[in-house]
Design a protein around this motif. Structure first.
Motif, PDB file in Angstrom:
ATOM      1  N   SER A 195       3.924   0.918   5.223  1.00 38.42           N
ATOM      2  CA  SER A 195       4.083  -0.474   5.647  1.00 38.42           C
ATOM      3  C   SER A 195       2.733  -1.111   5.960  1.00 38.42           C
ATOM      4  O   SER A 195       2.544  -2.310   5.722  1.00 38.42           O
ATOM      5  CB  SER A 195       5.020  -0.573   6.846  1.00 38.42           C
ATOM      6  OG  SER A 195       4.451   0.033   7.980  1.00 38.42           O
ATOM      7  N   ILE A 196       1.774  -0.336   6.469  1.00 39.08           N
ATOM      8  CA  ILE A 196       0.417  -0.854   6.693  1.00 39.08           C
ATOM      9  C   ILE A 196      -0.207  -1.254   5.364  1.00 39.08           C
ATOM     10  O   ILE A 196      -0.800  -2.328   5.233  1.00 39.08           O
ATOM     11  CB  ILE A 196      -0.457   0.189   7.413  1.00 39.08           C
ATOM     12  CG1 ILE A 196      -0.034   0.336   8.869  1.00 39.08           C
ATOM     13  CG2 ILE A 196      -1.935  -0.183   7.335  1.00 39.08           C
ATOM     14  CD1 ILE A 196      -0.678   1.498   9.585  1.00 39.08           C
ATOM     15  N   ARG A 249      -5.654  -0.645  11.891  1.00 42.74           N
ATOM     16  CA  ARG A 249      -4.186  -0.637  11.861  1.00 42.74           C
ATOM     17  C   ARG A 249      -3.638   0.771  12.082  1.00 42.74           C
ATOM     18  O   ARG A 249      -2.578   0.935  12.689  1.00 42.74           O
ATOM     19  CB  ARG A 249      -3.686  -1.232  10.554  1.00 42.74           C
ATOM     20  CG  ARG A 249      -3.990  -2.715  10.471  1.00 42.74           C
ATOM     21  CD  ARG A 249      -3.464  -3.344   9.221  1.00 42.74           C
ATOM     22  NE  ARG A 249      -3.887  -4.741   9.138  1.00 42.74           N
ATOM     23  CZ  ARG A 249      -3.404  -5.598   8.283  1.00 42.74           C
ATOM     24  NH1 ARG A 249      -2.474  -5.214   7.412  1.00 42.74           N
ATOM     25  NH2 ARG A 249      -3.836  -6.839   8.264  1.00 42.74           N
ATOM     26  N   ASP A 296      -2.037  -9.506   2.724  1.00 43.37           N
ATOM     27  CA  ASP A 296      -2.930 -10.224   3.633  1.00 43.37           C
ATOM     28  C   ASP A 296      -3.944 -11.034   2.834  1.00 43.37           C
ATOM     29  O   ASP A 296      -4.794 -10.477   2.134  1.00 43.37           O
ATOM     30  CB  ASP A 296      -3.639  -9.232   4.544  1.00 43.37           C
ATOM     31  CG  ASP A 296      -4.409  -9.889   5.660  1.00 43.37           C
ATOM     32  OD1 ASP A 296      -4.428 -11.134   5.731  1.00 43.37           O
ATOM     33  OD2 ASP A 296      -4.993  -9.147   6.477  1.00 43.37           O
ATOM     34  N   GLN A 319       1.324  -2.062   2.574  1.00 44.58           N
ATOM     35  CA  GLN A 319       2.006  -3.230   2.021  1.00 44.58           C
ATOM     36  C   GLN A 319       1.591  -4.507   2.743  1.00 44.58           C
ATOM     37  O   GLN A 319       1.427  -5.560   2.118  1.00 44.58           O
ATOM     38  CB  GLN A 319       3.520  -3.051   2.083  1.00 44.58           C
ATOM     39  CG  GLN A 319       4.042  -1.966   1.167  1.00 44.58           C
ATOM     40  CD  GLN A 319       3.582  -2.159  -0.269  1.00 44.58           C
ATOM     41  OE1 GLN A 319       3.621  -3.247  -0.817  1.00 44.58           O
ATOM     42  NE2 GLN A 319       3.132  -1.077  -0.884  1.00 44.58           N
ATOM     43  N   SER A 320       1.389  -4.415   4.059  1.00 42.30           N
ATOM     44  CA  SER A 320       0.955  -5.616   4.783  1.00 42.30           C
ATOM     45  C   SER A 320      -0.483  -5.980   4.421  1.00 42.30           C
ATOM     46  O   SER A 320      -0.828  -7.164   4.365  1.00 42.30           O
ATOM     47  CB  SER A 320       1.092  -5.412   6.294  1.00 42.30           C
ATOM     48  OG  SER A 320       0.161  -4.470   6.766  1.00 42.30           O
TER      49      SER A 320
END
Length: 123
Positions: free
Chosen positions: A44-45, A70, A52, A47-48
């Motif tokens: 998820s990090i 993160r 961004d 993908q974020s």
């Protein structure tokens, strides 16, 4: 002809063996669940970070610092810089995280889980 006085079922030893096996599987699930939860968080990090817009046209150093921050926020300690590969491609920067997490199970037994996550940071 059947006997009505004959009883069937598990003996005490059979119950103990079954409970030991069930307990072992529960112990393994309890010990391995955090590793898989952290792997989900790493995905998820990534993908974020891919979504961004502040990371577009960033240097490798800035991408690594953002990723490391993160990871620290989520308290993920398995990943080191050598586990992260950044490849320049036509669309941007491809970020590949390939790492192993080792978990103590019981006695001298450890479990090793290998993960590979990828994300594309567009230009």
């Amino acid at each position: 002809m059947s006997r009505f006085g004959h009883q069937g079922g598990m003996t005490l030893v059979s119950w103990l063996v079954a409970l030991c096996l069930i307990g072992t599987f529960i112990l393994m699930a309890i010990r391995l669940a955090p590793v898989y939860i952290e792997a989900y968080e790493v995905g998820s990090i990534l993908q974020s970070m891919a979504g961004d817009s502040g990371l577009r046209n960033s240097t490798r150093g800035k991408v690594w610092e953002t990723f490391k921050k993160r990871l620290d926020i989520n308290n993920i300690n398995y990943i080191v810089k050598s586990d992260v590969a950044m490849n320049e491609v036509a669309d941007g920067l491809q970020l590949i995280v390939a790492y192993q997490a080792r978990v103590h199970l019981l006695g001298n037994l450890d479990a090793v889980a290998s993960f590979r996550k990828e994300a594309m940071i567009r230009k």
